[in-house]
Design a protein around this motif. Structure first.
Motif, PDB file in Angstrom:
ATOM      1  N   GLN A 103     100.170  56.995  40.529  1.00 34.51           N
ATOM      2  CA  GLN A 103     100.270  57.199  39.085  1.00 34.51           C
ATOM      3  C   GLN A 103      98.926  57.031  38.373  1.00 34.51           C
ATOM      4  O   GLN A 103      98.692  57.599  37.312  1.00 34.51           O
ATOM      5  CB  GLN A 103     101.287  56.197  38.513  1.00 34.51           C
ATOM      6  CG  GLN A 103     101.655  56.387  37.070  1.00 34.51           C
ATOM      7  CD  GLN A 103     102.754  55.404  36.672  1.00 34.51           C
ATOM      8  OE1 GLN A 103     103.722  55.200  37.422  1.00 34.51           O
ATOM      9  NE2 GLN A 103     102.601  54.780  35.527  1.00 34.51           N
ATOM     10  N   VAL A 104      98.027  56.238  38.960  1.00 27.37           N
ATOM     11  CA  VAL A 104      96.732  55.968  38.336  1.00 27.37           C
ATOM     12  C   VAL A 104      95.907  57.257  38.253  1.00 27.37           C
ATOM     13  O   VAL A 104      95.817  58.020  39.214  1.00 27.37           O
ATOM     14  CB  VAL A 104      95.965  54.902  39.132  1.00 27.37           C
ATOM     15  CG1 VAL A 104      94.570  54.695  38.553  1.00 27.37           C
ATOM     16  CG2 VAL A 104      96.722  53.594  39.140  1.00 27.37           C
TER      17      VAL A 104
ATOM     18  N   ARG B 231      95.320  45.512  34.050  1.00 21.79           N
ATOM     19  CA  ARG B 231      95.641  44.737  35.253  1.00 21.79           C
ATOM     20  C   ARG B 231      94.489  43.802  35.594  1.00 21.79           C
ATOM     21  O   ARG B 231      93.323  44.112  35.325  1.00 21.79           O
ATOM     22  CB  ARG B 231      95.894  45.678  36.439  1.00 21.79           C
ATOM     23  CG  ARG B 231      96.968  46.736  36.190  1.00 21.79           C
ATOM     24  CD  ARG B 231      98.325  46.113  35.964  1.00 21.79           C
ATOM     25  NE  ARG B 231      99.325  47.075  35.552  1.00 21.79           N
ATOM     26  CZ  ARG B 231     100.362  47.433  36.285  1.00 21.79           C
ATOM     27  NH1 ARG B 231     100.529  46.918  37.489  1.00 21.79           N
ATOM     28  NH2 ARG B 231     101.244  48.303  35.817  1.00 21.79           N
TER      29      ARG B 231
ATOM     30  N   LEU C 177      98.078  46.684  43.193  1.00 19.23           N
ATOM     31  CA  LEU C 177      99.296  47.214  42.581  1.00 19.23           C
ATOM     32  C   LEU C 177     100.481  46.921  43.486  1.00 19.23           C
ATOM     33  O   LEU C 177     100.324  46.695  44.688  1.00 19.23           O
ATOM     34  CB  LEU C 177      99.161  48.721  42.344  1.00 19.23           C
ATOM     35  CG  LEU C 177      98.053  49.164  41.381  1.00 19.23           C
ATOM     36  CD1 LEU C 177      98.021  50.679  41.262  1.00 19.23           C
ATOM     37  CD2 LEU C 177      98.221  48.522  40.007  1.00 19.23           C
TER      38      LEU C 177
ATOM     39  N   LEU D 191      98.471  53.904  33.631  1.00 21.01           N
ATOM     40  CA  LEU D 191      99.269  52.681  33.623  1.00 21.01           C
ATOM     41  C   LEU D 191      99.390  52.171  32.196  1.00 21.01           C
ATOM     42  O   LEU D 191      98.463  52.317  31.390  1.00 21.01           O
ATOM     43  CB  LEU D 191      98.652  51.617  34.520  1.00 21.01           C
ATOM     44  CG  LEU D 191      98.510  51.963  36.001  1.00 21.01           C
ATOM     45  CD1 LEU D 191      97.981  50.764  36.778  1.00 21.01           C
ATOM     46  CD2 LEU D 191      99.827  52.450  36.601  1.00 21.01           C
TER      47      LEU D 191
ATOM     48  N   LEU E 140     102.944  53.458  42.002  1.00 18.29           N
ATOM     49  CA  LEU E 140     101.963  53.082  40.988  1.00 18.29           C
ATOM     50  C   LEU E 140     100.559  53.538  41.382  1.00 18.29           C
ATOM     51  O   LEU E 140      99.771  53.963  40.537  1.00 18.29           O
ATOM     52  CB  LEU E 140     101.981  51.571  40.770  1.00 18.29           C
ATOM     53  CG  LEU E 140     103.108  50.987  39.923  1.00 18.29           C
ATOM     54  CD1 LEU E 140     103.007  49.464  39.898  1.00 18.29           C
ATOM     55  CD2 LEU E 140     103.065  51.548  38.506  1.00 18.29           C
TER      56      LEU E 140
END
Length: 306
Positions: free
Chosen positions: A185-186, A161, A177, A157, A182
């Motif tokens: 994607q981590v 966050r 998220l 990312l 997403l």
């Protein structure tokens, strides 16, 4: 030392463990031995190792002897000590049954000693429901009201966050998220970086709340008697001392607690937590308690060689 010792491999929604019996407390493993056995390349491989020892033979359980016969000595894959493990607790009870160390009929409840105190486990057909004790927020009411109290940098990312710390009592930080893309994607093969940095490490859950849904309620005979509203959240987890795992029981509880806080007044008490290894059910109990239910599967027996 570890030669000729037999382990049973088990898992709860993919969170896997090696279990062995040491009733009289004569054969504890060192940190390095646990790490060697749990190594997935040069050992047998597991997220953790669980030793079954009677409370009367374990100094860490001296204050629980009157409440429980068995103590769950849980170690992370790197050999470090954890207070307890939600998935491991269910698998532990299934293991005690298999070894003839515990008799537990369907519908019955047993008490197990852990480093988090005594916890009860209820058998429900082929699943187990564990009372996980009380949750707490290290950041207090201010953190719960704000919705976060730490900042977390996650590989994959582009920016840190906000996260909310929840103790179960294992330390967890939960990050929400916006969507499933997403979440995928981590990169949890890289340990998340927290600010402020915790002294003793942190389990980190990355979640996407999926709203609510109605599920059928069935009675003991399997007949549908109504419906109930449950919240749904999808989760991935990086466990301290292990890395990314397919599931985490205390992490699923922390994820449900945090998401319920974010939902605010009127949020459901029942939650379905979807993890890469399957599905867990988390129920908020009166007084701040949490119940975790799900499967416990024993899959094989392994004997170490010299």
């Amino acid at each position: 030392m570890t030669s000729a010792r037999t382990f049973v491999k088990g898992h709860g929604t993919g969170n896997d463990f090696l279990l062995y019996a040491d009733p009289d407390g004569e054969s504890p493993l060192s940190d390095s031995e646990v790490a060697a056995i749990a190594d997935r390349h040069t050992g047998i491989g597991a997220d953790g190792v669980i030793r079954a020892v009677r409370t009367a033979a374990e100094p860490d359980a001296a204050d629980q002897v009157a409440e429980a016969e068995w103590f769950m000595d849980y170690r992370n894959a790197d050999g470090s000590i954890a207070q307890m493990c939600g998935n491991g607790l269910r698998v532990y009870v299934a293991y005690l049954e298999r070894e003839g160390l515990l008799e537990l009929e369907d519908g019955a409840t047993t008490t197990i000693a852990t480093r988090a105190g005594t916890l009860t486990v209820h058998k429900e057909l082929d699943e187990y429901a564990a009372d996980m004790g009380l949750w707490s927020a290290p950041g207090g009411e201010a953190a719960l009201a704000e919705g976060f109290d730490v900042t977390v940098a996650l590989a994959g990312l582009d920016e840190p966050r906000p996260g909310l710390r929840i103790d179960m009592p294992n330390p967890h930080t939960v990050i929400a998220l916006a969507d499933l893309d997403l979440l995928e994607q981590v990169d949890l093969s890289v340990a998340p970086r927290l600010e402020p940095e915790p002294e003793d490490g942190m389990n980190v859950e990355v979640v996407v709340p999926l709203g609510e849904r109605e599920v059928e309620v069935v009675d003991e005979d399997g007949a549908v008697v109504g419906t109930e509203r449950v919240g749904v959240v999808k989760m991935r987890v990086h466990e301290r001392g292990v890395g990314e795992t397919l599931s985490c029981g205390t992490g699923a509880c922390a994820a449900a607690v945090a998401t319920r806080q974010w939902f605010g007044d009127g949020a459901p008490d029942d939650w379905v937590v979807l993890v890469p290894g399957g599905q867990l059910r988390v129920v908020m109990l009166d007084g701040g308690g949490v119940e975790l239910s799900g499967p416990a599967d024993l899959v094989g027996e392994i004997t170490l060689l010299d």
